[in-house]
Design a protein around this motif. Sequence first.
Motif, PDB file in Angstrom:
ATOM      1  N   THR A  65      -2.118 -15.678  -5.978  1.00  0.00           N
ATOM      2  CA  THR A  65      -2.906 -14.483  -5.634  1.00  0.00           C
ATOM      3  C   THR A  65      -2.411 -13.809  -4.350  1.00  0.00           C
ATOM      4  O   THR A  65      -2.260 -12.576  -4.315  1.00  0.00           O
ATOM      5  CB  THR A  65      -4.386 -14.858  -5.499  1.00  0.00           C
ATOM      6  OG1 THR A  65      -4.849 -15.346  -6.764  1.00  0.00           O
ATOM      7  CG2 THR A  65      -5.217 -13.654  -5.085  1.00  0.00           C
ATOM      8  N   PRO A  66      -2.135 -14.508  -3.218  1.00  0.00           N
ATOM      9  CA  PRO A  66      -1.634 -13.831  -2.007  1.00  0.00           C
ATOM     10  C   PRO A  66      -0.305 -13.118  -2.249  1.00  0.00           C
ATOM     11  O   PRO A  66      -0.091 -12.006  -1.755  1.00  0.00           O
ATOM     12  CB  PRO A  66      -1.489 -14.978  -0.998  1.00  0.00           C
ATOM     13  CG  PRO A  66      -2.443 -16.014  -1.466  1.00  0.00           C
ATOM     14  CD  PRO A  66      -2.415 -15.944  -2.959  1.00  0.00           C
ATOM     15  N   ILE A  67       0.587 -13.770  -3.055  1.00  0.00           N
ATOM     16  CA  ILE A  67       1.876 -13.122  -3.309  1.00  0.00           C
ATOM     17  C   ILE A  67       1.669 -11.851  -4.135  1.00  0.00           C
ATOM     18  O   ILE A  67       2.297 -10.803  -3.878  1.00  0.00           O
ATOM     19  CB  ILE A  67       2.825 -14.103  -4.027  1.00  0.00           C
ATOM     20  CG1 ILE A  67       3.141 -15.297  -3.105  1.00  0.00           C
ATOM     21  CG2 ILE A  67       4.105 -13.408  -4.441  1.00  0.00           C
ATOM     22  CD1 ILE A  67       4.028 -16.343  -3.741  1.00  0.00           C
ATOM     23  N   LYS A  68       0.774 -11.935  -5.155  1.00  0.00           N
ATOM     24  CA  LYS A  68       0.499 -10.740  -5.953  1.00  0.00           C
ATOM     25  C   LYS A  68      -0.100  -9.620  -5.092  1.00  0.00           C
ATOM     26  O   LYS A  68       0.217  -8.434  -5.279  1.00  0.00           O
ATOM     27  CB  LYS A  68      -0.456 -11.095  -7.095  1.00  0.00           C
ATOM     28  CG  LYS A  68       0.139 -12.009  -8.154  1.00  0.00           C
ATOM     29  CD  LYS A  68      -0.901 -12.345  -9.217  1.00  0.00           C
ATOM     30  CE  LYS A  68      -0.318 -13.289 -10.273  1.00  0.00           C
ATOM     31  NZ  LYS A  68      -1.331 -13.647 -11.309  1.00  0.00           N
ATOM     32  N   ALA A  69      -0.983 -10.003  -4.158  1.00  0.00           N
ATOM     33  CA  ALA A  69      -1.594  -8.988  -3.277  1.00  0.00           C
ATOM     34  C   ALA A  69      -0.534  -8.303  -2.419  1.00  0.00           C
ATOM     35  O   ALA A  69      -0.564  -7.078  -2.232  1.00  0.00           O
ATOM     36  CB  ALA A  69      -2.660  -9.633  -2.397  1.00  0.00           C
ATOM     37  N   ILE A 106       2.639  -8.020  -3.202  1.00  0.00           N
ATOM     38  CA  ILE A 106       3.454  -7.181  -4.091  1.00  0.00           C
ATOM     39  C   ILE A 106       2.736  -5.870  -4.397  1.00  0.00           C
ATOM     40  O   ILE A 106       3.342  -4.782  -4.401  1.00  0.00           O
ATOM     41  CB  ILE A 106       3.782  -7.958  -5.387  1.00  0.00           C
ATOM     42  CG1 ILE A 106       4.708  -9.137  -5.069  1.00  0.00           C
ATOM     43  CG2 ILE A 106       4.422  -7.037  -6.418  1.00  0.00           C
ATOM     44  CD1 ILE A 106       4.962 -10.049  -6.269  1.00  0.00           C
ATOM     45  N   GLN A 107       1.409  -5.936  -4.635  1.00  0.00           N
ATOM     46  CA  GLN A 107       0.653  -4.716  -4.899  1.00  0.00           C
ATOM     47  C   GLN A 107       0.642  -3.795  -3.674  1.00  0.00           C
ATOM     48  O   GLN A 107       0.740  -2.569  -3.802  1.00  0.00           O
ATOM     49  CB  GLN A 107      -0.782  -5.075  -5.310  1.00  0.00           C
ATOM     50  CG  GLN A 107      -0.878  -5.718  -6.687  1.00  0.00           C
ATOM     51  CD  GLN A 107      -2.311  -6.091  -7.030  1.00  0.00           C
ATOM     52  OE1 GLN A 107      -3.217  -5.941  -6.207  1.00  0.00           O
ATOM     53  NE2 GLN A 107      -2.516  -6.589  -8.259  1.00  0.00           N
ATOM     54  N   PHE A 108       0.510  -4.397  -2.498  1.00  0.00           N
ATOM     55  CA  PHE A 108       0.525  -3.585  -1.270  1.00  0.00           C
ATOM     56  C   PHE A 108       1.866  -2.868  -1.110  1.00  0.00           C
ATOM     57  O   PHE A 108       1.914  -1.674  -0.796  1.00  0.00           O
ATOM     58  CB  PHE A 108       0.244  -4.483  -0.058  1.00  0.00           C
ATOM     59  CG  PHE A 108       0.380  -3.775   1.251  1.00  0.00           C
ATOM     60  CD1 PHE A 108      -0.603  -2.903   1.692  1.00  0.00           C
ATOM     61  CD2 PHE A 108       1.502  -3.973   2.062  1.00  0.00           C
ATOM     62  CE1 PHE A 108      -0.479  -2.242   2.900  1.00  0.00           C
ATOM     63  CE2 PHE A 108       1.633  -3.316   3.265  1.00  0.00           C
ATOM     64  CZ  PHE A 108       0.644  -2.445   3.692  1.00  0.00           C
ATOM     65  N   VAL A 109       2.959  -3.608  -1.347  1.00  0.00           N
ATOM     66  CA  VAL A 109       4.282  -2.990  -1.244  1.00  0.00           C
ATOM     67  C   VAL A 109       4.438  -1.889  -2.281  1.00  0.00           C
ATOM     68  O   VAL A 109       5.026  -0.828  -2.024  1.00  0.00           O
ATOM     69  CB  VAL A 109       5.380  -4.070  -1.399  1.00  0.00           C
ATOM     70  CG1 VAL A 109       6.755  -3.423  -1.475  1.00  0.00           C
ATOM     71  CG2 VAL A 109       5.324  -5.055  -0.255  1.00  0.00           C
ATOM     72  N   THR A 110       3.890  -2.115  -3.471  1.00  0.00           N
ATOM     73  CA  THR A 110       3.966  -1.096  -4.527  1.00  0.00           C
ATOM     74  C   THR A 110       3.241   0.177  -4.108  1.00  0.00           C
ATOM     75  O   THR A 110       3.739   1.297  -4.298  1.00  0.00           O
ATOM     76  CB  THR A 110       3.362  -1.650  -5.826  1.00  0.00           C
ATOM     77  OG1 THR A 110       4.054  -2.843  -6.202  1.00  0.00           O
ATOM     78  CG2 THR A 110       3.467  -0.623  -6.947  1.00  0.00           C
ATOM     79  N   TRP A 111       2.020   0.008  -3.526  1.00  0.00           N
ATOM     80  CA  TRP A 111       1.275   1.182  -3.067  1.00  0.00           C
ATOM     81  C   TRP A 111       2.014   1.906  -1.943  1.00  0.00           C
ATOM     82  O   TRP A 111       2.059   3.141  -1.905  1.00  0.00           O
ATOM     83  CB  TRP A 111      -0.119   0.762  -2.595  1.00  0.00           C
ATOM     84  CG  TRP A 111      -1.121   0.712  -3.703  1.00  0.00           C
ATOM     85  CD1 TRP A 111      -1.631  -0.388  -4.311  1.00  0.00           C
ATOM     86  CD2 TRP A 111      -1.719   1.841  -4.339  1.00  0.00           C
ATOM     87  NE1 TRP A 111      -2.519  -0.051  -5.294  1.00  0.00           N
ATOM     88  CE2 TRP A 111      -2.593   1.334  -5.339  1.00  0.00           C
ATOM     89  CE3 TRP A 111      -1.614   3.212  -4.184  1.00  0.00           C
ATOM     90  CZ2 TRP A 111      -3.350   2.165  -6.159  1.00  0.00           C
ATOM     91  CZ3 TRP A 111      -2.364   4.054  -5.002  1.00  0.00           C
ATOM     92  CH2 TRP A 111      -3.217   3.529  -5.979  1.00  0.00           C
ATOM     93  N   VAL A 112       2.604   1.135  -1.031  1.00  0.00           N
ATOM     94  CA  VAL A 112       3.363   1.764   0.059  1.00  0.00           C
ATOM     95  C   VAL A 112       4.550   2.549  -0.490  1.00  0.00           C
ATOM     96  O   VAL A 112       4.844   3.672  -0.071  1.00  0.00           O
ATOM     97  CB  VAL A 112       3.835   0.702   1.071  1.00  0.00           C
ATOM     98  CG1 VAL A 112       4.815   1.304   2.067  1.00  0.00           C
ATOM     99  CG2 VAL A 112       2.648   0.102   1.798  1.00  0.00           C
ATOM    100  N   ALA A 113       5.246   1.943  -1.498  1.00  0.00           N
ATOM    101  CA  ALA A 113       6.376   2.637  -2.108  1.00  0.00           C
ATOM    102  C   ALA A 113       5.922   3.894  -2.830  1.00  0.00           C
ATOM    103  O   ALA A 113       6.600   4.947  -2.793  1.00  0.00           O
ATOM    104  CB  ALA A 113       7.103   1.699  -3.064  1.00  0.00           C
TER     105      ALA A 113
END
Length: 706
Positions: free
Chosen positions: A174-178, A180-187
């Motif tokens: 779950t922390p790794i997915k979070a 990854i999602q944060f990086v996706t939103w930033v991108a």
Amino acid sequence: MTETIPTQVNGHAKPNISLIKFEPEPKPDTVPETPAAVADKPRPRRRVRIDHLRRVVVEAREHGTYRAVVRHGSYLYGGARILTRRAWDSRTTARHERMMRAAEAAGQEDVARDWEQRAYIFRQSRHRRRMELLQLAINAPKAIGSATATGIGALLILGVLIALGTEDTSDIFTPIKAVIQFVTWVAFIAGVIWDPLLVALPFIALAGVWAVGRHRQTAPAWALPGDPEQRDVVPDEGAIIRALGNLGIAPLNKALKEGWQPRWVSPTTRSGNGWHTQVQLPLGVSVEMIADKKSTLAHNLLRKPVEVWPTEPRDQAGVLDLWVADPGVLTKPVPPWPLLTEGTTDFFKGVPVALNARGEQVIGRLMAANYLIAGIMGSGKSSLVVSLLLGAMLDPLVEIDVHVLAYNSDYDAMRPRLRSLVKGDDDEHVVAAMDTLRRLAGEVSRRGQELERIGTDTKVTREMAERDPSMRPRIVVFDEVHELFGHPEHGKEAKELALKVTKKARKTAIMLLWITPDADAASLPRGISKTVSHRVAFAINDHQGNDAILGTGMHKNGYSATTLVAGEDVGTAMAAGFGKTPGLIRSYYVRKEAGVDEVTPVVERAMALYEGTAAPEAPAYAPADHLADILTVLGHETKARTQDVLRRLADHNPGEYDGWSFRDLKRVLDDAGHGEYKTGGVMHVSRQRIAEAIADREDTPRDGDE
């Protein structure tokens, strides 16, 4: 006209040959051309083109659109130049080289060596930074890999803890997915704003460049908005050069036309309540020429003459030292005298008497000092004298005698604290002044013998005065002294006695004040102005009188009171002796007029101190705290060069520190336990060590404390 000529060929007659002769037509009488005829005559085509071009340029300059285009284009060009130069200076030693050349041109070898050392340190630091960047590039992949592995490991540990809490093994990631999602939103957000940002960046850069150019006014004067002749009240380098160029000084105008580039020894910087700069003048131009045009210079800088002071530094020949006050600041009222409602003084430490041009307090020395004060009627001489005397009265050891060779009421309110007050311009009053002078001469000799008997070759101290009443400090005032020196019977003897006493009295705690409205050789002995320690010139009519008070050559070097106006610049004077260099002072004004009496309460406090009835906790006027002042001028800097500290101290309190040398500063630092502190071979003052010395001083119990 035709003429027939008979001819023969080989003896035979030939037909007559007719020749035509042309005679010039008679010239008509010459008629002078009228201006109208000249104007109607066609002019050469080249002249017509030049005139047309000039007319087009003038019309274009007057057109608002053309001026706006030139103005904003100049802002962009000038701003780009300024930013480029700043970037170049920050990356290279160009600034150090400029300062070294300026110091060498001014003959300041120590300053040049200092900038050379700074350049060396800068190059060493730059080399070290570059090597660190190279090392960082080598270590970067390893550092990035280590940081990534550490981050993933930390996220996995966090996921394990979450899974243990929820009893769901899927939560390990779950922390790794979070993340990854944060990086996706930033991108995603970056992708949305990236294209508009790329489009806007050039315009943002242009706006920044334009703002720099507009702030520095890089556009030509005729393209500026509003009146092209409008001038800025801030005397920056451009305003100063324009002001100098409009003084009507022929050699200066010639230098400007030939492309003279001013060399700024010290660029325009904020100094107190005004602006200060130093510029090296071109060949054939002296500071005296500019000082003679002071009124015009002040007008060109949008100032009054009292607000502009062009002088020549004592150690920098050919350099114009210009100080320009803020508009109107020197016409505002002086703050109340610091000792008006409370405080006592110490004759041996001085009293506050005035403010300098920068708004900083001026301390008037009493011990080992003599004063010559001059100025025409209504210039405000009494304001300085009253401040001096009232301050001296607040020391109960001081005894004061006053001789006024005229009838005025300036000293009447102080009578209770004076030992004697003699007023009048009759012969009997002159005789009384002569008797005082003769007694003073004997008193000086007696005190000198007493000092020799004690075995001291210095001067009277406070401890000595408290122990021996005959050695108490004395102040003797001779007002309207021209009546004494110009007396037909006693004048010659008075001059001889005055010089004798003035030369010998300083070490014996006897202070003399010579006050006169006249400053010519007949009413003032030449040796007096050479002997006294403090010379004060209020409004003076001519430069001969100015130099008779302040010293020979003072008017030439710009230290002149001839531009002061009696009745307008009341209490303002040019003074020498209050600091290392002469300068403008504005004396405090303790009022004594109808409905307002500030003198009498001070005299009453002084009488209570003198008679011993004052409260023992009466606050004393605090002398300068050297360590606290050093800490103040250091500000938030961890260290500063001793030369910079001395300069800042002189700006902070000229009356106390203007004459300080490295030896004086070293003495204070050694007493505080600061010790030697060098960086790069240059002496520095450490803020931490000064703060520790102050803390240790405060923790040390004082005499009488438990």
